[in-house]
Design an enzyme around this catalytic site. Structure first.
Site, short mmCIF file in Angstrom:
data_model
loop_
_atom_site.label_atom_id
_atom_site.label_comp_id
_atom_site.label_asym_id
_atom_site.label_seq_id
_atom_site.Cartn_x
_atom_site.Cartn_y
_atom_site.Cartn_z
CD1 TRP A 40 19.40 39.75 43.66
CD2 TRP A 40 17.94 41.35 43.09
NE1 TRP A 40 18.73 39.34 42.53
CE2 TRP A 40 17.83 40.30 42.16
CE3 TRP A 40 17.12 42.46 42.95
CZ2 TRP A 40 16.95 40.32 41.10
CZ3 TRP A 40 16.23 42.48 41.89
CH2 TRP A 40 16.15 41.43 40.99
N GLY A 175 25.52 34.44 43.28
CA GLY A 175 25.65 35.86 42.97
C GLY A 175 26.51 36.08 41.73
CG ASP A 177 23.54 35.54 38.47
OD1 ASP A 177 24.05 35.53 39.60
OD2 ASP A 177 22.50 36.14 38.19
CD1 TRP A 357 27.75 37.81 37.34
CD2 TRP A 357 29.61 38.00 38.56
NE1 TRP A 357 27.46 38.65 38.40
CE2 TRP A 357 28.59 38.78 39.16
CE3 TRP A 357 30.88 37.97 39.16
CZ2 TRP A 357 28.80 39.52 40.33
CZ3 TRP A 357 31.07 38.70 40.33
CH2 TRP A 357 30.04 39.46 40.89
CD GLU A 400 24.58 44.86 36.69
OE1 GLU A 400 24.11 45.46 35.70
OE2 GLU A 400 24.06 43.83 37.16
C1 2M8 Z 1 22.57 39.46 39.09
O1 2M8 Z 1 21.69 38.37 39.38
C2 2M8 Z 1 20.30 38.42 39.02
C3 2M8 Z 1 19.64 37.15 39.54
O2 2M8 Z 1 19.72 37.10 40.93
C4 2M8 Z 1 20.10 38.50 37.54
O3 2M8 Z 1 20.97 38.06 36.79
O4 2M8 Z 1 19.03 38.98 37.13
C5 2M8 Z 1 23.92 39.11 39.74
O5 2M8 Z 1 24.93 40.00 39.33
C6 2M8 Z 1 23.80 39.09 41.27
O6 2M8 Z 1 25.05 38.99 41.87
C7 2M8 Z 1 23.11 40.34 41.80
O7 2M8 Z 1 22.82 40.13 43.16
C8 2M8 Z 1 21.80 40.66 41.04
C9 2M8 Z 1 21.25 42.03 41.40
O8 2M8 Z 1 22.24 43.00 41.27
O9 2M8 Z 1 22.04 40.65 39.63
#
Ligand code: 2M8
Length: 432
Positions: A40, A175, A177, A357, A400
């Site tokens: 990512w 980021g 989401d 978030w 996380e």
């Molecule tokens: C989360 O985003 C992904 C989509 O990109 C998801 O929800 O599956 C977010 O917390 C994002 O900030 C982060 O980059 C990603 C991977 O950790 O997870």
């Protein structure tokens, strides 16, 4: 609460390294085992930041691997897929179909969206903290043209409001989401229901908006990832203060690195001025920055951790900095919780301590706000942010995200940016 015995700094650092080693694929670090099996964008960039003081080679490898996914438009994708686990995450390569787009890289499968453009800042951070100046200088020369192309892409293809800011065209691009600031623009979209499997998402991750996320991604894909479509038809276009605050910080970094790369710093200095003016003119209201929905013209009424992003600007006027620090330290944010920094103001009806978030505290935004506090000589705030963030991982491990009231861990375990940024904080506890 998932308590974990307090560990001394050396043991904590060792644990952080073992998480990063376990999440290393050979070319990049995945955010966490299981749920996120690919590279990512801003996750890898935070890993590069965290490794800057101790492993220039791996920090550089992280950025190089990400930029191998850069499109010829300059867009740096939000996911670079590992072919071995291609469909182990939804939406995977078969949804994005990057290989069908003429501007995508030939050998690498990616998503079609981007994420906050933190790479310029990360390169500068590495240059500033490296113990191997020669290797870092070579990396700056190699990466600089790619970051210049990324900057041009944001300037030309993403200024959808015409006011000097870059718009995001999907919540995933922020980021952050599930942030409540996307609720209004998402609720203006048609209701859809897809028959994909959604099991396996961790607590609080999935809500009714997920179908609309997918719908939006498919619309953009079906336009051929077209810039004119984004400008004229795409139903989601939002100016976000965190995305643009990070962009400004990267422009500042590119200006400072320009002599090393044999480039002209002036365009980046001008970009810094332009973005700052646009942030103040377009997103500032009632003592804080807000997101602006370009389709409705409205500013979001909810205040989130993203609203503090423009504090990454060293040139932000002092009165604005004072307003933001007052708000951050107030009972709307840090003043009423045990651990920094809730991702949504706690008095908002949308605040939820357990949903991604929408309430939990995150290491990456804590780290950015601590950096902003250092930039603006807010030493006390920087210390509280640094110590509070380390307390989270000492107590709950490299989760996380974290409950802002009791510090318990949420979401994935062994999360890479939590581990990498711990290394940086441990190295920097004496003087922020
Ligand atoms: C989360 O985003 C992904 C989509 O990109 C998801 O929800 O599956 C977010 O917390 C994002 O900030 C982060 O980059 C990603 C991977 O950790 O997870």
């Amino acid at each position: 609460m998932e308590a974990r015995a307090a560990v001394d700094d050396v043991a904590l650092g060792r644990e952080a390294w073992s998480v990063l080693d376990a999440n290393w694929t050979g070319s990049a670090t995945v955010p966490a085992p299981g749920l996120y099996p690919h590279q990512w964008n801003w996750d890898s960039t935070f890993v590069a930041i965290g490794l800057s003081r101790c492993d220039t080679r791996r920090a550089g490898a992280e950025l190089l691997s990400l930029l191998a996914g850069q499109w010829r438009t300059g867009m740096v994708p939000h996911i670079v897929f590992h072919p071995a686990s291609a469909e182990a995450y939804f939406p995977g390569p078969s949804v994005w179909r990057s290989q069908d787009h003429p501007a995508s890289p030939n050998e690498v499968l990616t998503s079609g969206l981007t994420q906050p453009p933190l790479q310029g800042f990360a390169l500068w951070w590495m240059w500033r903290h490296t113990t191997d100046r020669e290797m870092a200088a070579a990396l700056v020369r190699r990466l600089y043209p790619m970051l210049a192309a990324q900057h041009d892409y944001l300037t030309t293809a993403r200024d959808l409001g015409g006011g000097g800011l870059a718009a995001i065209v999907h919540p995933w691009e922020s980021g952050m989401d599930d942030s409540p600031v996307w609720d209004a623009p998402l609720e203006a979209l048609p209701q859809v229901r897809y028959a994909y499997r959604s099991e396996g998402f961790p607590d609080g991750h999935l809500d009714s908006h997920h179908d609309r996320y997918v719908w939006l991604a498919l619309r953009y894909r079906d336009s051929g990832y077209d810039a004119t479509y984004l400008r004229e038809d795409h139903p989601f276009a939002v100016e976000d203060p965190m995305f643009n605050g990070i962009w400004l910080a990267s422009c500042q970094a590119l200006a400072e690195l320009a002599p090393l790369a044999g480039a002209d710093p002036q365009p980046y200095r001008e970009a810094v001025e332009r973005i700052r003016a646009a942030l103040l003119e377009r997103l500032w209201a009632d003592g804080v920055f807000h997101t602006r929905d370009l389709r409705s013209g409205r500013l979001s009424p909810v205040c989130t951790v993203g609203c503090f992003g423009p504090m990454l600007d060293p040139g932000l006027p002092t009165e604005r900095v004072a307003d933001l620090v007052r708000l951050l330290e107030s009972p709307r944010f840090m003043g009423a919780v045990g651990y920094p920094v809730p991702s949504c103001e706690i008095r908002a009806p949308q605040f939820d301590r357990s949903r991604y978030w929408r309430g939990p505290s995150w290491m990456n935004t804590n780290w950015l706000l601590r950096r902003a506090a250092v930039i603006h000589d807010q030493t006390g705030l920087a210390q509280v942010l640094g110590a509070g963030t380390l307390r989270l991982v000492r107590q709950a491990g490299f989760r996380e995200c974290f409950d802002p009231f009791d510090g318990s861990g949420r979401g994935s375990r062994d999360f890479s940016w939590s581990a990498a940024l711990t290394l940086d904080l441990l190295a920097d506890t004496v003087e922020p």
